[in-house]
Scaffold this active site. Structure first.
Site, PDB file in Angstrom:
ATOM      1  N   ASP A 261       6.117  61.667  18.413  1.00 25.76           N
ATOM      2  CA  ASP A 261       7.565  61.511  18.555  1.00 25.76           C
ATOM      3  C   ASP A 261       7.985  62.116  19.894  1.00 25.76           C
ATOM      4  O   ASP A 261       7.612  63.251  20.218  1.00 25.76           O
ATOM      5  CB  ASP A 261       8.293  62.210  17.407  1.00 25.76           C
ATOM      6  CG  ASP A 261       9.778  61.884  17.399  1.00 25.76           C
ATOM      7  OD1 ASP A 261      10.154  60.901  16.743  1.00 25.76           O
ATOM      8  OD2 ASP A 261      10.548  62.602  18.064  1.00 25.76           O
ATOM      9  N   ASN A 269      18.351  59.580  26.956  1.00 25.19           N
ATOM     10  CA  ASN A 269      19.230  58.405  27.000  1.00 25.19           C
ATOM     11  C   ASN A 269      20.645  58.778  27.431  1.00 25.19           C
ATOM     12  O   ASN A 269      21.255  58.101  28.268  1.00 25.19           O
ATOM     13  CB  ASN A 269      19.273  57.718  25.635  1.00 25.19           C
ATOM     14  CG  ASN A 269      18.103  56.788  25.403  1.00 25.19           C
ATOM     15  OD1 ASN A 269      17.502  56.294  26.354  1.00 25.19           O
ATOM     16  ND2 ASN A 269      17.770  56.550  24.149  1.00 25.19           N
ATOM     17  N   GLU A 304      11.705  56.167  18.834  1.00 29.24           N
ATOM     18  CA  GLU A 304      10.855  56.964  19.732  1.00 29.24           C
ATOM     19  C   GLU A 304       9.641  57.499  18.998  1.00 29.24           C
ATOM     20  O   GLU A 304       9.011  58.458  19.430  1.00 29.24           O
ATOM     21  CB  GLU A 304      11.649  58.118  20.346  1.00 29.24           C
ATOM     22  CG  GLU A 304      12.147  59.155  19.372  1.00 29.24           C
ATOM     23  CD  GLU A 304      13.567  58.878  18.878  1.00 29.24           C
ATOM     24  OE1 GLU A 304      14.227  59.855  18.481  1.00 29.24           O
ATOM     25  OE2 GLU A 304      14.017  57.717  18.889  1.00 29.24           O
TER      26      GLU A 304
END
Length: 405
Positions: A261, A269, A304
């Site tokens: 992860d 982002n 992710e």
């Protein structure tokens, strides 16, 4: 209507139907131009049949004779080009261009030979045999041995032999007739057009099946592949991981899973934009794929989150793989991000106990992943370890890691 004329009419309808079918396939799948070559082949076939009907009406038949020959040569040439492109081989444009031009000139000159002479008939049929043999050779060199590929290779080979046999059959059945009009009522014409119709239908159907098969494979691959990363998506992962676990259980060999992860991905982002976030996904996907062994199942199972199933690998081997990816990613510069910024990822590793289902194995790997997250991120934890071996979080992760998974 003579028997051969009736078969010619059937051939005309068949060619038109296949031309329409391949054109519809081409319009359905616009990224694939192979179907257009096959459609063009049957358009040439229509032109050839038309010339066969016109030829008996001509007082000077040489032009219609050569145009008909070139039309059919165009048909088998278009098929060969389409097959070459379908099997991802380079198209020998120079060879094909020289051959087509040479065959055209040869037939123009051979028209003045005696109609039933072996040289004239062989000069007419050999070019077709050459192009069909070329298509068979392309399939052979592709090394694909599925039934549809073998059927296609057999049909092209049979067609090539059929063309080469025609001069002999003509001599055995009484010749091709003294004129184009007489040809239509000969036994040879009935044989030639009937066998040609059978091979035309069989080859057309197999080529159509080939395109449909490839379309289905492409659709299946897209449904099981994550568009951004190029890895398997959750569906593709589960479709492959479940049988692999069952096989490992049966063979009593180890199998491990690595769940990864990306750390602080939402912050990446929010700070740098989703385009840069996509770059991070792509870079990480490339890294875990490149570092994985050949038989590993590498997937992106969430935004992710990534999963890698490692066949014939115990926990120690899976941990080594995860550490390699972790350190490589921590030191990787990502396009579009500041030069001193490095992304990190956390990893959970679990080895199957021989009875685990995929969901059980993932649950244990997820628990190890959360332990890595709680321990500071940018580290690998193995399920079942009393004291996980934690690595210090990468210093450049900075404040972006705070408050994010």
């Amino acid at each position: 209507m003579a028997g051969a004329s009736f078969i010619l009419a059937i051939n005309l309808v068949i060619a038109a139907l296949f031309a329409l079918a391949f054109l519809l396939v081409a319009l359905t799948n616009r990224s694939d131009r192979v179907a257009l070559w096959f459609a063009l082949a049957y358009v040439f076939g229509i032109a050839y049949v038309f010339c066969e009907f016109v030829l008996p009406t001509q007082s000077y038949a040489k032009i219609a004779y050569v145009v008909g020959f070139m039309a059919f040569l165009g048909a088998v040439t278009a098929v060969s080009i389409g097959i070459t492109r379908r099997y991802n081989r380079p198209v020998p444009w120079l060879l094909i261009g020289v051959a087509v031009a040479g065959f055209g000139v040869t037939n123009w000159l051979a028209f003045d030979l005696e109609r039933d002479s072996m040289m004239r008939m062989m000069g007419y049929q050999a070019p077709y045999a050459f192009m069909q043999a070329l298509a068979a050779w392309v399939v052979l060199r592709s090394r694909r041995r599925q039934p549809i590929d073998l059927a296609l290779m057999a049909l092209f080979s049979l067609s090539a032999l059929q063309f080469l046999s025609k001069p002999l059959v003509a001599n055995l059945t009484g010749g091709t007739g003294g004129t184009a009009q007489e040809y239509l009522v000969t036994t040879y014409a009935l044989y030639s057009q009937s066998l040609g119709a059978v091979l035309q239908v069989a080859t057309g159907l197999v080529m159509l099946m080939l395109l449909v098969r490839d379309m289905l494979v492409d659709i299946t691959a897209k449904s099981e592949t994550d568009a951004l990363s190029g890895l398997y998506n959750r569906r593709g992962f589960e479709e492959r991981a479940i049988p692999l676990l069952a096989a490992a259980r049966s063979d009593k060999v180890p199998v491990s899973i690595v769940i990864a992860d990306l750390d602080a991905f939402k912050a990446i982002n929010d700070t740098f934009g989703h385009d840069r976030g996509d770059e991070v996904i792509v870079a990480f996907a490339r890294l875990i794929r490149d570092q994985a062994p050949k038989r590993a199942i590498v997937s992106r199972i969430g935004g992710e989150e990534f999963a890698v199933v490692l066949p014939s690998a115990n926990a120690a081997m899976a941990r080594l793989y995860a550490e390699t990816v972790r350190s490589g990613f921590a030191g990787l510069a990502i396009a579009g991000l500041p030069g001193d910024f490095r992304c990190t990822a956390s990893f959970g590793v679990a080895e199957s106990d021989g009875e685990d289902s995929l969901s059980d194995l993932r649950r244990r790997a997820d628990a190890a992943l959360y332990a890595a997250k709680r321990g500071g991120r940018d580290r690998v934890c193995v399920a079942g370890e009393a004291t996980p071996d934690v690595m210090p979080a990468h210093p450049l992760a900075g404040t972006l890691a705070m408050g994010s998974r």
